[in-house]
Design a protein around this motif. Structure first.
Motif, PDB file in Angstrom:
ATOM      1  N   VAL A   1       0.839  -1.210   0.000  1.00  0.00           N
ATOM      2  CA  VAL A   1       0.000   0.000   0.000  1.00  0.00           C
ATOM      3  C   VAL A   1       0.866   1.248   0.000  1.00  0.00           C
ATOM      4  O   VAL A   1       0.616   2.214  -0.745  1.00  0.00           O
ATOM      5  N   ILE A   2       1.911   1.238   0.841  1.00  0.00           N
ATOM      6  CA  ILE A   2       2.781   2.418   0.925  1.00  0.00           C
ATOM      7  C   ILE A   2       3.494   2.662  -0.403  1.00  0.00           C
ATOM      8  O   ILE A   2       3.602   3.807  -0.864  1.00  0.00           O
ATOM      9  N   ARG A   3       3.963   1.551  -1.020  1.00  0.00           N
ATOM     10  CA  ARG A   3       4.646   1.724  -2.301  1.00  0.00           C
ATOM     11  C   ARG A   3       3.684   2.264  -3.362  1.00  0.00           C
ATOM     12  O   ARG A   3       4.060   3.107  -4.177  1.00  0.00           O
ATOM     13  N   ARG A   4       2.448   1.798  -3.331  1.00  0.00           N
ATOM     14  CA  ARG A   4       1.467   2.311  -4.284  1.00  0.00           C
ATOM     15  C   ARG A   4       1.153   3.780  -3.996  1.00  0.00           C
ATOM     16  O   ARG A   4       0.978   4.585  -4.918  1.00  0.00           O
ATOM     17  N   ARG A   5       1.065   4.121  -2.715  1.00  0.00           N
ATOM     18  CA  ARG A   5       0.771   5.508  -2.354  1.00  0.00           C
ATOM     19  C   ARG A   5       1.945   6.437  -2.653  1.00  0.00           C
ATOM     20  O   ARG A   5       1.752   7.635  -2.873  1.00  0.00           O
ATOM     21  N   LEU A   6       3.157   5.872  -2.645  1.00  0.00           N
ATOM     22  CA  LEU A   6       4.341   6.701  -2.892  1.00  0.00           C
ATOM     23  C   LEU A   6       4.711   6.788  -4.368  1.00  0.00           C
ATOM     24  O   LEU A   6       5.618   7.546  -4.713  1.00  0.00           O
ATOM     25  N   ARG A   7       4.022   6.055  -5.229  1.00  0.00           N
ATOM     26  CA  ARG A   7       4.336   6.152  -6.646  1.00  0.00           C
ATOM     27  C   ARG A   7       4.154   7.570  -7.186  1.00  0.00           C
ATOM     28  O   ARG A   7       4.985   8.049  -7.975  1.00  0.00           O
ATOM     29  N   PRO A   8       3.063   8.273  -6.798  1.00  0.00           N
ATOM     30  CA  PRO A   8       2.969   9.670  -7.258  1.00  0.00           C
ATOM     31  C   PRO A   8       4.143  10.520  -6.804  1.00  0.00           C
ATOM     32  O   PRO A   8       4.618  11.384  -7.555  1.00  0.00           O
ATOM     33  N   LEU A   9       4.643  10.275  -5.577  1.00  0.00           N
ATOM     34  CA  LEU A   9       5.801  11.042  -5.115  1.00  0.00           C
ATOM     35  C   LEU A   9       7.039  10.725  -5.950  1.00  0.00           C
ATOM     36  O   LEU A   9       7.859  11.607  -6.211  1.00  0.00           O
ATOM     37  N   ASP A  10       7.154   9.451  -6.371  1.00  0.00           N
ATOM     38  CA  ASP A  10       8.283   9.104  -7.250  1.00  0.00           C
ATOM     39  C   ASP A  10       8.187   9.880  -8.559  1.00  0.00           C
ATOM     40  O   ASP A  10       9.200  10.378  -9.074  1.00  0.00           O
ATOM     41  N   ARG A  11       6.969   9.986  -9.107  1.00  0.00           N
ATOM     42  CA  ARG A  11       6.815  10.723 -10.359  1.00  0.00           C
ATOM     43  C   ARG A  11       7.058  12.216 -10.146  1.00  0.00           C
ATOM     44  O   ARG A  11       7.635  12.899 -11.003  1.00  0.00           O
ATOM     45  N   VAL A  12       6.596  12.738  -8.989  1.00  0.00           N
ATOM     46  CA  VAL A  12       6.869  14.143  -8.678  1.00  0.00           C
ATOM     47  C   VAL A  12       8.369  14.377  -8.562  1.00  0.00           C
ATOM     48  O   VAL A  12       8.906  15.369  -9.079  1.00  0.00           O
ATOM     49  N   ALA A  13       9.068  13.471  -7.878  1.00  0.00           N
ATOM     50  CA  ALA A  13      10.524  13.604  -7.748  1.00  0.00           C
ATOM     51  C   ALA A  13      11.201  13.522  -9.108  1.00  0.00           C
ATOM     52  O   ALA A  13      12.160  14.268  -9.382  1.00  0.00           O
ATOM     53  N   ALA A  14      10.706  12.633  -9.992  1.00  0.00           N
ATOM     54  CA  ALA A  14      11.293  12.535 -11.327  1.00  0.00           C
ATOM     55  C   ALA A  14      11.102  13.842 -12.106  1.00  0.00           C
ATOM     56  O   ALA A  14      11.998  14.291 -12.823  1.00  0.00           O
ATOM     57  N   THR A  15       9.926  14.454 -11.940  1.00  0.00           N
ATOM     58  CA  THR A  15       9.687  15.744 -12.599  1.00  0.00           C
ATOM     59  C   THR A  15      10.638  16.804 -12.063  1.00  0.00           C
ATOM     60  O   THR A  15      11.208  17.600 -12.830  1.00  0.00           O
ATOM     61  N   ALA A  16      10.813  16.836 -10.733  1.00  0.00           N
ATOM     62  CA  ALA A  16      11.725  17.821 -10.141  1.00  0.00           C
ATOM     63  C   ALA A  16      13.156  17.615 -10.634  1.00  0.00           C
ATOM     64  O   ALA A  16      13.868  18.582 -10.923  1.00  0.00           O
ATOM     65  N   VAL A  17      13.575  16.349 -10.747  1.00  0.00           N
ATOM     66  CA  VAL A  17      14.928  16.070 -11.245  1.00  0.00           C
ATOM     67  C   VAL A  17      15.067  16.523 -12.691  1.00  0.00           C
ATOM     68  O   VAL A  17      16.090  17.119 -13.087  1.00  0.00           O
ATOM     69  N   GLU A  18      14.025  16.277 -13.486  1.00  0.00           N
ATOM     70  CA  GLU A  18      14.080  16.688 -14.892  1.00  0.00           C
ATOM     71  C   GLU A  18      14.178  18.201 -15.023  1.00  0.00           C
ATOM     72  O   GLU A  18      14.937  18.723 -15.845  1.00  0.00           O
ATOM     73  N   VAL A  19      13.405  18.919 -14.183  1.00  0.00           N
ATOM     74  CA  VAL A  19      13.465  20.382 -14.227  1.00  0.00           C
ATOM     75  C   VAL A  19      14.820  20.881 -13.756  1.00  0.00           C
ATOM     76  O   VAL A  19      15.373  21.848 -14.296  1.00  0.00           O
ATOM     77  N   SER A  20      15.401  20.201 -12.762  1.00  0.00           N
ATOM     78  CA  SER A  20      16.698  20.647 -12.238  1.00  0.00           C
ATOM     79  C   SER A  20      17.819  20.507 -13.252  1.00  0.00           C
ATOM     80  O   SER A  20      18.858  21.156 -13.127  1.00  0.00           O
ATOM     81  N   ARG A  21      17.630  19.663 -14.265  1.00  0.00           N
ATOM     82  CA  ARG A  21      18.673  19.470 -15.271  1.00  0.00           C
ATOM     83  C   ARG A  21      18.587  20.484 -16.408  1.00  0.00           C
ATOM     84  O   ARG A  21      19.471  20.503 -17.267  1.00  0.00           O
ATOM     85  N   VAL A  22      17.527  21.281 -16.431  1.00  0.00           N
ATOM     86  CA  VAL A  22      17.381  22.277 -17.500  1.00  0.00           C
ATOM     87  C   VAL A  22      18.288  23.463 -17.193  1.00  0.00           C
ATOM     88  O   VAL A  22      18.262  24.000 -16.072  1.00  0.00           O
ATOM     89  N   PRO A  23      19.128  23.900 -18.129  1.00  0.00           N
ATOM     90  CA  PRO A  23      19.978  25.084 -17.888  1.00  0.00           C
ATOM     91  C   PRO A  23      19.125  26.346 -17.854  1.00  0.00           C
ATOM     92  O   PRO A  23      18.594  26.783 -18.877  1.00  0.00           O
ATOM     93  N   LEU A  24      18.990  26.928 -16.669  1.00  0.00           N
ATOM     94  CA  LEU A  24      18.137  28.098 -16.494  1.00  0.00           C
ATOM     95  C   LEU A  24      18.916  29.400 -16.419  1.00  0.00           C
ATOM     96  O   LEU A  24      18.310  30.469 -16.307  1.00  0.00           O
TER      97      LEU A  24
END
Length: 469
Positions: free
Chosen positions: A166-189
């Motif tokens: 259950v916890i892993r299923r509930r934390l999947r959205p957080l994994d996707r949110v973290a992946a989005t944050a990592v992707e944004v952090s790699r953009v040269p701003l």
């Protein structure tokens, strides 16, 4: 839960055992009363219904008659597994010493027989001691402990596995949110134009869940970052354009001055070029360059937010003077002035810098004069309401090209869309007049708008009334 079950079951089993021990003592006392044997007679153990392991004992007659608290056990037997009676040894009988015939229950460990629950009763009958083994009860309690422990371990294991899933299923959205944050952090701003940043998907931004709230907050932060970067990019573009335009505007008069200086310093005379004419052209270009530099400095000061002078200013008088100046500079135009007040108690007065406000009106009138043909009617209206003071500059000229309207108040914007003046000073300008008018108006807490169509162009300057600034 398992511990509570064990404790309750133990209490129930011990209570049931105590009741059976008491019943066995009562049956033993009743059996003695029906028998005629001696003081050591325990023949009642041969009666049917006595379970294996049942123990019975007799006390010395003198001890119980004397009322002593620790009577001596003189005879004790136990029912064996095959239903026979076996006499206890002296050591085994010694384990039963100290039990008074008062009906209280005791736990004793008898060598060779194990742990027993025993009681002794007297009363009006023959004192007798009876006991039952606790082995079965202990075994049952031990088995219950094992079973409950196994159930608890299995339950905890199952609960842990289910919780992990259950916890892993509930934390999947957080994994996707973290992946989005990592992707944004790699953009040269830090440089160049920034493309659209990745967002957290809509299904991961449900405000009813904690991961959804985190995803929504990250999207809002990305929106803010993106808008800030876009504004930075627009600012950089404006700055580059501003520097390019300023460099060009300054280069033109400098090139003219350098050219005239070179011609006048040469040994050969240039036909048709008189020294007085050359000096007048140098002076004109110098004045033009000085005016441009002063305009740029004024815009820089206004951008920095430097405070302007503050004093009551009568707009009616100020606008009238500006119109008289414009009439003198453009006699081929029809200049009209109108004053509209809500009443005698509403003067056309504001608080501000009179010199800068005069510059706003003069720039608008110069814009109307330069960009409209001769004979154009220019009407200037001053309006005073309860909270605002309005200056309208309206002309019936050809209007502003629609493509130019969105940028008409930006710096170095010119109607001819070219930086070349073509040698006609009156037909062009530096492109800073309306930008300066806008900056001064905003510095006074007001706004400036324009509406234009063929045959009617109107600039509106709105300022807060005195006391509302």
């Amino acid at each position: 839960m398992a511990l509570a079950t064990v404790l309750v079951q133990r209490a129930y089993l011990l209570g049931d055992l105590d009741q059976r021990v008491t019943d066995a003592a009562n049956r033993s006392q009743g059996g003695l009363q029906r028998r005629t044997g001696g003081a050591t007679d325990l023949g009642f153990l041969n009666e049917r219904g006595q379970p294996a392991g049942t123990l019975a004992a007799r006390f010395a007659a003198g001890d119980t008659a004397g009322g002593e608290t620790d009577p001596e056990v003189i005879a004790a037997e136990v029912v064996t597994a095959d239903g026979l009676q076996r006499t206890l040894t002296a050591a085994q009988r010694a384990a039963l010493d100290g039990i008074s015939p008062d009906g209280s229950l005791h736990t004793r460990t008898i060598p060779g027989l194990g742990t027993y629950r025993v009681t002794a009763i007297g009363g009006d009958g023959v004192p007798v001691l009876a006991g039952l083994p606790m082995g079965d009860v202990q075994d049952m309690i031990n088995r219950l402990v094992v079973v409950e422990g196994a159930i608890a371990v299995v339950s905890l294991g199952v609960a842990g596995c289910v919780s992990a899933v259950v916890i892993r299923r509930r934390l999947r959205p957080l994994d996707r949110v973290a992946a989005t944050a990592v992707e944004v952090s790699r953009v040269p701003l830090d440089r160049g134009e920034v493309a659209a940043l990745t967002r957290v998907p809509a299904y991961d931004t449900d405000p009813g869940t904690e991961p959804g709230q985190v995803g929504a907050a990250l999207n809002r932060m990305i929106d803010h970052v993106e808008s800030s970067l876009a504004e930075r990019q627009r600012g950089e573009v404006r700055m580059r354009r501003f520097l390019a335009d300023a460099s060009h505007e300054l280069r033109t008069p400098l090139a003219s001055i350098a050219g005239y200086a070179e011609l006048m310093s040469g040994d050969e005379e240039v036909q048709g070029l008189e020294p007085d004419l050359a000096w007048r052209r140098v002076s004109a270009q110098s004045a033009r360059m000085t005016g441009l530099v002063e305009d740029l400095l004024l815009l820089a000061r206004l951008d920095e937010g430097r405070p302007l002078r503050s004093a009551p200013v009568n707009l009616a008088t100020l606008v009238a003077e500006a119109v008289w100046d414009a009439r003198a500079a453009g006699a081929d135009h029809d200049w009209q002035l109108a004053l509209r007040l809500d009443g005698p108690a509403t003067p056309a007065t504001v608080v501000g810098d009179a010199g800068r406000l005069h510059q706003v009106v003069a720039n608008l009138l110069a814009n109307a004069r330069v960009h409209t043909p001769a004979g154009t009617k220019v009407t200037v209206v001053v309006e005073a309401t309860g909270t605002e003071r309005v200056i309208r500059v309206r002309d019936d000229g050809p209007g502003i090209p629609p493509a130019l309207l969105p940028t008409v108040f930006e710096r170095f914007t010119r109607a001819d869309a070219s930086r070349s003046r073509g040698g006609h000073d009156r037909d062009g300008g530096s492109g800073l007049g309306l930008a300066i008018a806008t900056a001064i108006t905003r510095a006074h807490g007001g706004r400036i708008d324009v509406h234009s169509e063929p045959g009617r162009t109107e600039f509106t300057v709105t300022l807060p009334a005195e006391g509302n600034a």
